[in-house]
Design a protein around this motif. Sequence first.
Motif, short mmCIF file in Angstrom:
data_model
loop_
_atom_site.label_atom_id
_atom_site.label_comp_id
_atom_site.label_asym_id
_atom_site.label_seq_id
_atom_site.Cartn_x
_atom_site.Cartn_y
_atom_site.Cartn_z
N VAL A 50 0.83 -1.20 0.00
CA VAL A 50 0.00 0.00 0.00
C VAL A 50 0.87 1.26 0.00
O VAL A 50 0.72 2.16 0.80
N GLU A 51 1.84 1.29 -0.94
CA GLU A 51 2.70 2.46 -1.03
C GLU A 51 2.92 2.85 -2.49
O GLU A 51 2.88 2.01 -3.39
N LEU A 52 3.14 4.14 -2.68
CA LEU A 52 3.37 4.69 -4.01
C LEU A 52 4.74 4.25 -4.50
O LEU A 52 5.75 4.44 -3.83
N HIS A 53 4.78 3.66 -5.68
CA HIS A 53 6.02 3.14 -6.26
C HIS A 53 6.61 4.14 -7.26
O HIS A 53 7.83 4.24 -7.39
N GLY A 54 5.75 4.89 -7.97
CA GLY A 54 6.24 5.86 -8.94
C GLY A 54 5.10 6.66 -9.55
O GLY A 54 3.94 6.27 -9.47
N THR A 55 5.45 7.81 -10.16
CA THR A 55 4.47 8.65 -10.84
C THR A 55 5.03 9.11 -12.18
O THR A 55 6.24 9.22 -12.35
N MET A 56 4.14 9.36 -13.11
CA MET A 56 4.47 9.94 -14.40
C MET A 56 3.37 10.96 -14.71
O MET A 56 2.24 10.79 -14.30
N LYS A 57 3.70 12.02 -15.45
CA LYS A 57 2.76 13.09 -15.75
C LYS A 57 2.48 13.15 -17.24
O LYS A 57 3.39 13.04 -18.06
N SER A 58 1.23 13.37 -17.59
CA SER A 58 0.86 13.53 -19.00
C SER A 58 1.39 14.87 -19.52
O SER A 58 1.68 15.79 -18.74
N TYR A 59 1.50 14.97 -20.82
CA TYR A 59 1.95 16.23 -21.43
C TYR A 59 0.94 17.34 -21.18
O TYR A 59 1.29 18.47 -20.90
N PHE A 60 -0.34 17.00 -21.27
CA PHE A 60 -1.41 17.98 -21.10
C PHE A 60 -2.69 17.26 -20.71
O PHE A 60 -3.00 16.20 -21.26
N GLY A 61 -3.44 17.79 -19.77
CA GLY A 61 -4.75 17.27 -19.43
C GLY A 61 -4.73 15.98 -18.65
O GLY A 61 -3.69 15.50 -18.20
N GLY A 62 -5.91 15.41 -18.48
CA GLY A 62 -6.06 14.20 -17.68
C GLY A 62 -5.74 12.94 -18.45
O GLY A 62 -5.76 12.92 -19.68
N LEU A 63 -5.43 11.89 -17.71
CA LEU A 63 -5.26 10.57 -18.30
C LEU A 63 -6.58 9.83 -18.21
O LEU A 63 -7.28 9.89 -17.18
N LEU A 64 -6.93 9.14 -19.28
CA LEU A 64 -8.23 8.51 -19.37
C LEU A 64 -8.19 6.99 -19.27
O LEU A 64 -9.16 6.37 -18.83
N LYS A 73 6.22 -5.39 -18.23
CA LYS A 73 7.37 -4.49 -18.32
C LYS A 73 6.99 -3.09 -18.75
O LYS A 73 7.73 -2.14 -18.54
N TYR A 74 5.82 -2.94 -19.39
CA TYR A 74 5.41 -1.64 -19.92
C TYR A 74 3.98 -1.31 -19.49
O TYR A 74 3.17 -2.21 -19.27
N ILE A 75 3.72 -0.01 -19.41
CA ILE A 75 2.38 0.49 -19.15
C ILE A 75 2.05 1.46 -20.27
O ILE A 75 2.87 2.31 -20.63
N VAL A 76 0.87 1.34 -20.82
CA VAL A 76 0.41 2.23 -21.87
C VAL A 76 -0.70 3.09 -21.29
O VAL A 76 -1.61 2.58 -20.62
N SER A 77 -0.60 4.40 -21.52
CA SER A 77 -1.65 5.31 -21.06
C SER A 77 -2.11 6.19 -22.21
O SER A 77 -1.37 6.43 -23.15
N GLY A 78 -3.35 6.64 -22.12
CA GLY A 78 -3.92 7.55 -23.11
C GLY A 78 -4.70 8.62 -22.39
O GLY A 78 -5.25 8.38 -21.31
N GLY A 79 -4.73 9.81 -23.00
CA GLY A 79 -5.44 10.87 -22.31
C GLY A 79 -5.87 12.01 -23.19
O GLY A 79 -5.90 11.91 -24.41
N GLU A 80 -6.20 13.10 -22.54
CA GLU A 80 -6.72 14.29 -23.20
C GLU A 80 -5.66 15.01 -24.03
O GLU A 80 -6.00 15.92 -24.79
N ASP A 81 -4.41 14.62 -23.93
CA ASP A 81 -3.35 15.20 -24.75
C ASP A 81 -3.30 14.55 -26.12
O ASP A 81 -2.44 14.86 -26.94
N ASP A 82 -4.23 13.64 -26.40
CA ASP A 82 -4.33 12.93 -27.68
C ASP A 82 -3.10 12.08 -27.99
O ASP A 82 -2.77 11.84 -29.15
N LEU A 83 -2.38 11.66 -26.94
CA LEU A 83 -1.20 10.82 -27.11
C LEU A 83 -1.44 9.46 -26.47
O LEU A 83 -2.16 9.34 -25.49
#
Length: 88
Positions: A50-64, A73-83
């Motif tokens: 129950v502990e935070l291991h790491g954080t990453m920030k989107s280029y712009f806006g929220g992550l969806l 080994k990898y995490i894929v995220s998508g968000g309001e930055d259209d990336l």
Amino acid sequence: MSSLKSTRNPLLKWTVGEGALNEFSFSPDGKFLACASQDGFLRIFNFDAVELHGTMKSYFGGLLCVCWSPDGKYIVSGGEDDLVTVWC
């Protein structure tokens, strides 16, 4: 219908970031939890500890959305930055 009150309670209650938690995903081995938030942060938690291991920030806006690769080994995220971003 029964009017009996449930005796079950949540085991844990986590507050994750500012605003809405849009999606979460467990790693394939179940050890980590990735959370995509409206505040634009991807947070990775060690679930058992129950502990935070790491954080990453989107280029712009929220992550969806967020998803782990099958090997974990990898995490894929998508968000309001259209990336679509792949994190290692």
